[in-house]
Design a protein around this motif. Sequence first.
Motif, PDB file in Angstrom:
ATOM      1  N   ILE A  32       0.686  -1.698   0.163  1.00 22.57           N
ATOM      2  CA  ILE A  32      -0.312  -0.006  -0.030  1.00 22.57           C
ATOM      3  C   ILE A  32       0.905   1.150  -0.193  1.00 22.57           C
ATOM      4  O   ILE A  32       1.485   1.551   0.649  1.00 22.57           O
ATOM      5  CB  ILE A  32      -1.098  -0.027   1.043  1.00 22.57           C
ATOM      6  N   ARG A  33       0.771   2.355  -1.075  1.00 19.78           N
ATOM      7  CA  ARG A  33       1.205   2.791  -1.172  1.00 19.78           C
ATOM      8  C   ARG A  33       0.956   4.358  -0.794  1.00 19.78           C
ATOM      9  O   ARG A  33       0.165   3.845  -0.303  1.00 19.78           O
ATOM     10  CB  ARG A  33       1.554   3.578  -2.806  1.00 19.78           C
ATOM     11  N   PRO A  34       1.329   5.274  -0.264  1.00 20.86           N
ATOM     12  CA  PRO A  34       1.155   6.317   0.852  1.00 20.86           C
ATOM     13  C   PRO A  34       0.168   7.478   0.115  1.00 20.86           C
ATOM     14  O   PRO A  34      -1.012   7.899   0.799  1.00 20.86           O
ATOM     15  CB  PRO A  34       2.176   7.652   1.070  1.00 20.86           C
ATOM     16  N   TRP A  35      -0.119   7.726  -1.387  1.00 19.05           N
ATOM     17  CA  TRP A  35      -0.645   8.375  -1.177  1.00 19.05           C
ATOM     18  C   TRP A  35      -2.714   7.608  -1.843  1.00 19.05           C
ATOM     19  O   TRP A  35      -3.161   8.224  -2.187  1.00 19.05           O
ATOM     20  CB  TRP A  35      -0.463   8.619  -2.826  1.00 19.05           C
ATOM     21  N   VAL A  36      -2.036   6.751  -2.508  1.00 21.00           N
ATOM     22  CA  VAL A  36      -3.164   5.523  -2.119  1.00 21.00           C
ATOM     23  C   VAL A  36      -4.152   5.928  -0.970  1.00 21.00           C
ATOM     24  O   VAL A  36      -5.415   6.020  -0.985  1.00 21.00           O
ATOM     25  CB  VAL A  36      -3.136   3.929  -2.499  1.00 21.00           C
ATOM     26  N   ALA A  37      -3.137   5.411  -0.127  1.00 24.02           N
ATOM     27  CA  ALA A  37      -4.156   5.142   2.104  1.00 24.02           C
ATOM     28  C   ALA A  37      -4.517   6.632   2.130  1.00 24.02           C
ATOM     29  O   ALA A  37      -5.559   7.205   2.169  1.00 24.02           O
ATOM     30  CB  ALA A  37      -2.859   5.800   2.873  1.00 24.02           C
ATOM     31  N   ALA A  38      -3.955   7.697   1.169  1.00 22.24           N
ATOM     32  CA  ALA A  38      -3.765   9.632   1.524  1.00 22.24           C
ATOM     33  C   ALA A  38      -5.766   9.562   0.719  1.00 22.24           C
ATOM     34  O   ALA A  38      -6.588  10.386   1.145  1.00 22.24           O
ATOM     35  CB  ALA A  38      -3.716  10.325   1.177  1.00 22.24           C
ATOM     36  N   PHE A  39      -5.799   8.958  -0.699  1.00 24.46           N
ATOM     37  CA  PHE A  39      -6.437   9.116  -1.519  1.00 24.46           C
ATOM     38  C   PHE A  39      -8.012   7.927  -0.928  1.00 24.46           C
ATOM     39  O   PHE A  39      -9.036   8.847  -0.713  1.00 24.46           O
ATOM     40  CB  PHE A  39      -7.110   8.171  -2.727  1.00 24.46           C
ATOM     41  N   CYS A  40      -7.669   6.940  -0.365  1.00 20.85           N
ATOM     42  CA  CYS A  40      -9.019   5.824   0.171  1.00 20.85           C
ATOM     43  C   CYS A  40      -9.258   6.308   1.610  1.00 20.85           C
ATOM     44  O   CYS A  40     -10.373   6.783   1.932  1.00 20.85           O
ATOM     45  CB  CYS A  40      -8.208   4.801   0.251  1.00 20.85           C
ATOM     46  N   GLY A  41      -8.878   6.976   2.582  1.00 20.18           N
ATOM     47  CA  GLY A  41      -8.951   8.067   3.610  1.00 20.18           C
ATOM     48  C   GLY A  41      -9.285   9.263   3.661  1.00 20.18           C
ATOM     49  O   GLY A  41     -11.163   9.280   3.966  1.00 20.18           O
ATOM     50  N   SER A  42      -9.692   9.579   2.532  1.00 17.77           N
ATOM     51  CA  SER A  42     -10.323  11.153   1.796  1.00 17.77           C
ATOM     52  C   SER A  42     -11.807  10.249   1.845  1.00 17.77           C
ATOM     53  O   SER A  42     -12.413  11.432   1.231  1.00 17.77           O
ATOM     54  CB  SER A  42      -9.737  11.585   0.759  1.00 17.77           C
ATOM     55  N   ALA A  43     -11.493   9.696   0.821  1.00 12.55           N
ATOM     56  CA  ALA A  43     -12.602   9.084   0.012  1.00 12.55           C
ATOM     57  C   ALA A  43     -13.849   9.071   1.362  1.00 12.55           C
ATOM     58  O   ALA A  43     -14.648   8.930   0.908  1.00 12.55           O
ATOM     59  CB  ALA A  43     -12.239   8.112  -0.865  1.00 12.55           C
ATOM     60  N   LEU A  44     -13.075   8.485   2.051  1.00 10.61           N
ATOM     61  CA  LEU A  44     -13.577   7.606   2.987  1.00 10.61           C
ATOM     62  C   LEU A  44     -14.348   9.328   3.716  1.00 10.61           C
ATOM     63  O   LEU A  44     -15.579   8.624   4.628  1.00 10.61           O
ATOM     64  CB  LEU A  44     -13.353   6.561   4.345  1.00 10.61           C
ATOM     65  N   ALA A  45     -13.088   9.577   3.936  1.00  8.92           N
ATOM     66  CA  ALA A  45     -14.346  11.357   5.316  1.00  8.92           C
ATOM     67  C   ALA A  45     -15.184  11.709   4.358  1.00  8.92           C
ATOM     68  O   ALA A  45     -16.208  12.216   4.482  1.00  8.92           O
ATOM     69  CB  ALA A  45     -13.453  12.086   5.570  1.00  8.92           C
ATOM     70  N   ALA A  46     -14.820  11.818   2.930  1.00  9.65           N
ATOM     71  CA  ALA A  46     -16.146  12.689   2.001  1.00  9.65           C
ATOM     72  C   ALA A  46     -17.487  11.558   1.845  1.00  9.65           C
ATOM     73  O   ALA A  46     -18.187  12.589   2.069  1.00  9.65           O
ATOM     74  CB  ALA A  46     -15.519  12.248   1.048  1.00  9.65           C
ATOM     75  N   ILE A  47     -17.325  10.097   1.931  1.00  8.37           N
ATOM     76  CA  ILE A  47     -18.680   9.638   1.958  1.00  8.37           C
ATOM     77  C   ILE A  47     -19.140   9.741   3.520  1.00  8.37           C
ATOM     78  O   ILE A  47     -20.629   9.961   3.638  1.00  8.37           O
ATOM     79  CB  ILE A  47     -18.459   8.045   2.079  1.00  8.37           C
ATOM     80  N   VAL A  48     -18.422   9.964   4.645  1.00  9.51           N
ATOM     81  CA  VAL A  48     -19.067   9.986   5.811  1.00  9.51           C
ATOM     82  C   VAL A  48     -20.287  10.998   6.097  1.00  9.51           C
ATOM     83  O   VAL A  48     -20.593  11.515   6.492  1.00  9.51           O
ATOM     84  CB  VAL A  48     -17.843   9.699   7.309  1.00  9.51           C
ATOM     85  N   ILE A  49     -18.842  12.031   5.299  1.00 11.52           N
ATOM     86  CA  ILE A  49     -19.452  13.742   5.859  1.00 11.52           C
ATOM     87  C   ILE A  49     -20.720  13.456   4.629  1.00 11.52           C
ATOM     88  O   ILE A  49     -21.942  14.741   5.151  1.00 11.52           O
ATOM     89  CB  ILE A  49     -18.411  14.644   5.216  1.00 11.52           C
ATOM     90  N   GLY A  50     -20.679  13.420   3.485  1.00  9.55           N
ATOM     91  CA  GLY A  50     -22.297  13.234   2.457  1.00  9.55           C
ATOM     92  C   GLY A  50     -23.367  12.704   2.769  1.00  9.55           C
ATOM     93  O   GLY A  50     -23.877  12.816   3.854  1.00  9.55           O
ATOM     94  N   TYR A  51     -22.582  11.670   4.325  1.00  4.87           N
ATOM     95  CA  TYR A  51     -23.796  10.882   4.482  1.00  4.87           C
ATOM     96  C   TYR A  51     -24.308  11.880   5.853  1.00  4.87           C
ATOM     97  O   TYR A  51     -25.300  11.864   5.960  1.00  4.87           O
ATOM     98  CB  TYR A  51     -22.742   9.965   5.512  1.00  4.87           C
ATOM     99  N   LEU A  52     -23.800  12.322   6.976  1.00  2.08           N
ATOM    100  CA  LEU A  52     -23.807  13.627   8.174  1.00  2.08           C
ATOM    101  C   LEU A  52     -24.907  14.281   6.865  1.00  2.08           C
ATOM    102  O   LEU A  52     -25.982  14.664   7.890  1.00  2.08           O
ATOM    103  CB  LEU A  52     -22.849  13.436   8.084  1.00  2.08           C
ATOM    104  N   LEU A  53     -24.295  15.004   5.825  1.00  4.10           N
ATOM    105  CA  LEU A  53     -25.070  16.196   4.758  1.00  4.10           C
ATOM    106  C   LEU A  53     -26.637  15.980   4.988  1.00  4.10           C
ATOM    107  O   LEU A  53     -27.394  16.834   5.295  1.00  4.10           O
ATOM    108  CB  LEU A  53     -24.496  16.599   4.356  1.00  4.10           C
TER     109      LEU A  53
END
Length: 432
Positions: A32-53
């Motif tokens: 797992i490369r760092p940028w993939v992890a960052a992307f996945c984290g960002s996507a997950l955070a976006a999903i969570v925020i969208g869900y909350l909104l």
Amino acid sequence: MNVTGQSAVFGRRKEPHTVIIARGDEIRHFTIRPWVAAFCGSALAAIVIGYLLATSYLVLRDDLIGATTARQARMQQAYEDRISALRAQVDRITSRQLLDQQLMETKVSELLERQSQLSQRHGRLGPILDRAESEVGTPPAAGTAAAAKPDQRAEAAQPQAYTVASLGSGLGTSSGTGDSRPFSLWSTRSDPLPSDTAADRADKLFVSINESLKAIESQQLTRIATLADNAYKNADAISQALEAAGLPVDSDFGDERDIGGPLIPVDSSMIFDSKVRELDEALDALDHLKKEARRLPLANPASGRSVTSPFGVRTDPILGTAALHSGMDFRAAIGVPAKVTAPGVVVKAGWNGGYGRMVEIDHGQGFTTRFAHLSEIGVRVGQKLDAGDVIGKTGNSGRSTGPHLHYEVRHNGEAIDPLRFLTVGKKVAQFL
């Protein structure tokens, strides 16, 4: 695992993360490369925020819709309240407009009715005023302005009344939904209406014309009362003059002061009728007394001629003894016209002893007059005469010492001093 290498420039190099999955004999590993992890984290955070909104929107949507609906309802209610207030103001203004129109129509009707009443009164007053002016004469100069003929003032008031009628019809509504006055006077406004509106000006005009009509009515009543008072004064003057001279007068027009009864208010028409009736009664009284006075021999048979011998005891011009002179002698040359002093019928016309040529006239009520010593007789027995008619010419016939006119007044055959009649005639001449 791989041995980590070193870089001479950047120092120790950070290796990527490796994920190893072992399942039995099978082993798998992922790097797992760092940028993939960052992307996945960002996507997950976006999903969570969208869900909350989305969850928050779904939860708060009803509140937002309710607030918007309430605000729109409040705005609609405010508009409806404003419209209701404007409608109420329009209704008040329309009601005032209709009330003004009704008041104007009522006032115009009243003015026209009073004007018609004045015209009718003038029709009644015309003949009686002409009669009063001919019988009584013109009122005193002090009352001339107030006693001007009512028809003149009525005619002067008529154009004003018709102007108001036109104004009232102009201010009224023709269709029942509007008014011909400027809309600015009746526009829907929150501030008070102007104090001096067209209705106010029309009302002032109505008041002015109403006062003018009242003044005309008052002047009519004043003129009637003045003429009636003058008629009674003239009648009293004639009656008093006749009574003071001891002459008979048939008059039942005294003051009736023994009167009474309950007080019942009357309107102007009843007052007018009462005044007219009073004037008519006064004129009847005056006319009656005038007729009574005109039947009496009150005129001068030889106007402008001096009296040479009065009535009464005197020295007889022929015998020189005391004797009764039954008449008056007027100095007159032969041929001067002798005039009748009151209406009557010739009962004697011819030679009558010491009277010479004589004319005797019966005036009724027992009164007769004699004209003696005439040179000519111009009437015949039975002839009807009016006051002022010539019955003959003066002369010197009969028992006479010179040309003159012998004039006698007799009542039931008894000689009366003619001076009493001549004196009364001078007093009442202005009333006859």
